[in-house]
Motif scaffolding. Structure first.
Motif, PDB file in Angstrom:
ATOM      1  N   HIS A  50       0.823  -1.213   0.000  1.00  0.00           N
ATOM      2  CA  HIS A  50       0.000   0.000   0.000  1.00  0.00           C
ATOM      3  C   HIS A  50       0.858   1.265   0.000  1.00  0.00           C
ATOM      4  O   HIS A  50       0.471   2.271  -0.586  1.00  0.00           O
ATOM      5  N   ARG A  51       2.019   1.208   0.649  1.00  0.00           N
ATOM      6  CA  ARG A  51       2.908   2.381   0.708  1.00  0.00           C
ATOM      7  C   ARG A  51       3.341   2.802  -0.692  1.00  0.00           C
ATOM      8  O   ARG A  51       3.302   3.977  -1.037  1.00  0.00           O
ATOM      9  N   ARG A  52       3.748   1.834  -1.509  1.00  0.00           N
ATOM     10  CA  ARG A  52       4.185   2.155  -2.870  1.00  0.00           C
ATOM     11  C   ARG A  52       3.019   2.702  -3.692  1.00  0.00           C
ATOM     12  O   ARG A  52       3.153   3.699  -4.403  1.00  0.00           O
ATOM     13  N   ARG A  53       1.869   2.067  -3.570  1.00  0.00           N
ATOM     14  CA  ARG A  53       0.696   2.514  -4.335  1.00  0.00           C
ATOM     15  C   ARG A  53       0.281   3.923  -3.921  1.00  0.00           C
ATOM     16  O   ARG A  53      -0.050   4.767  -4.764  1.00  0.00           O
ATOM     17  N   LEU A  54       0.284   4.189  -2.618  1.00  0.00           N
ATOM     18  CA  LEU A  54      -0.064   5.512  -2.113  1.00  0.00           C
ATOM     19  C   LEU A  54       0.893   6.567  -2.668  1.00  0.00           C
ATOM     20  O   LEU A  54       0.480   7.635  -3.122  1.00  0.00           O
TER      21      LEU A  54
ATOM     22  N   LEU B 225       3.317   2.482  -9.730  1.00  0.00           N
ATOM     23  CA  LEU B 225       2.524   1.474  -9.025  1.00  0.00           C
ATOM     24  C   LEU B 225       3.334   0.208  -8.775  1.00  0.00           C
ATOM     25  O   LEU B 225       3.040  -0.547  -7.852  1.00  0.00           O
ATOM     26  N   THR B 226       4.349  -0.006  -9.603  1.00  0.00           N
ATOM     27  CA  THR B 226       5.199  -1.192  -9.441  1.00  0.00           C
ATOM     28  C   THR B 226       6.669  -0.846  -9.264  1.00  0.00           C
ATOM     29  O   THR B 226       7.505  -1.750  -9.220  1.00  0.00           O
ATOM     30  N   SER B 227       7.011   0.447  -9.146  1.00  0.00           N
ATOM     31  CA  SER B 227       8.417   0.821  -9.098  1.00  0.00           C
ATOM     32  C   SER B 227       8.652   2.088  -8.277  1.00  0.00           C
ATOM     33  O   SER B 227       8.196   3.169  -8.667  1.00  0.00           O
ATOM     34  N   TYR B 228       9.378   1.949  -7.191  1.00  0.00           N
ATOM     35  CA  TYR B 228       9.769   3.130  -6.423  1.00  0.00           C
ATOM     36  C   TYR B 228      10.709   4.019  -7.227  1.00  0.00           C
ATOM     37  O   TYR B 228      10.735   5.237  -7.032  1.00  0.00           O
ATOM     38  N   THR B 229      11.486   3.442  -8.127  1.00  0.00           N
ATOM     39  CA  THR B 229      12.385   4.241  -8.959  1.00  0.00           C
ATOM     40  C   THR B 229      11.588   5.229  -9.801  1.00  0.00           C
ATOM     41  O   THR B 229      11.967   6.395  -9.935  1.00  0.00           O
ATOM     42  N   CYS B 230      10.480   4.788 -10.350  1.00  0.00           N
ATOM     43  CA  CYS B 230       9.628   5.676 -11.145  1.00  0.00           C
ATOM     44  C   CYS B 230       9.021   6.769 -10.273  1.00  0.00           C
ATOM     45  O   CYS B 230       8.914   7.921 -10.698  1.00  0.00           O
TER      46      CYS B 230
END
Length: 138
Positions: free
Chosen positions: A20-24, A61-66
């Motif tokens: 949820h953290r990444r999606r948020l 949604l799938t990448s903290y780098t993005c």
């Protein structure tokens, strides 16, 4: 103060469990793209930037780098607005400059994997593997 705000943002995000953290954060950086639409000084480029951050946020949604990339793009947009004299908060002249200081803090955290403060602390405290010690044969 803007750096402190970035650190508080990271700390509060630590309370949100993964994934949820990444999606948020993908949603938040997408929304940041629309921050200047109502009073921005770049006309239709404001909408183009918003679309760009929607694309980056979707990838986030799938990448903290993005997500980190999105925050760095927003930093550049903040600097452009500060130089043009069209701040993110019209009544606070240097608000875009402050945002340009806060956003890279969040970006660095994202590039580190968006870890909770606890996990980040443990990663930094873990001793590095000694790569110079020969491995015994056999």
């Amino acid at each position: 103060m803007p750096v402190v705000i970035g650190l508080v943002y990271v700390g509060l995000n630590s309370l949100v469990p993964e994934p949820h953290r990444r999606r948020l954060n993908a949603l938040v950086v997408t929304g940041a793209g629309a921050a200047y639409i109502s009073g921005g000084g770049f006309g239709l480029w404001e909408l183009a930037f918003c679309v760009l951050l929607v694309v980056v946020g979707y990838a986030g949604l799938t990448s903290y780098t993005c997500i980190g990339l999105g925050w760095l793009l927003h930093t550049a947009w903040d600097v452009m607005h500060h130089r043009r004299g069209t701040p993110i908060i019209p009544s606070v002249h240097d608000s875009s400059f402050g945002c340009a200081l806060c956003d890279p803090v969040i970006a660095l955290w994202c590039f580190a994997g968006g870890l909770s403060v606890k996990d980040l602390y443990h990663r930094l405290r873990r001793p590095a593997a000694d790569t110079c010690t020969p491995v015994p044969a056999g």
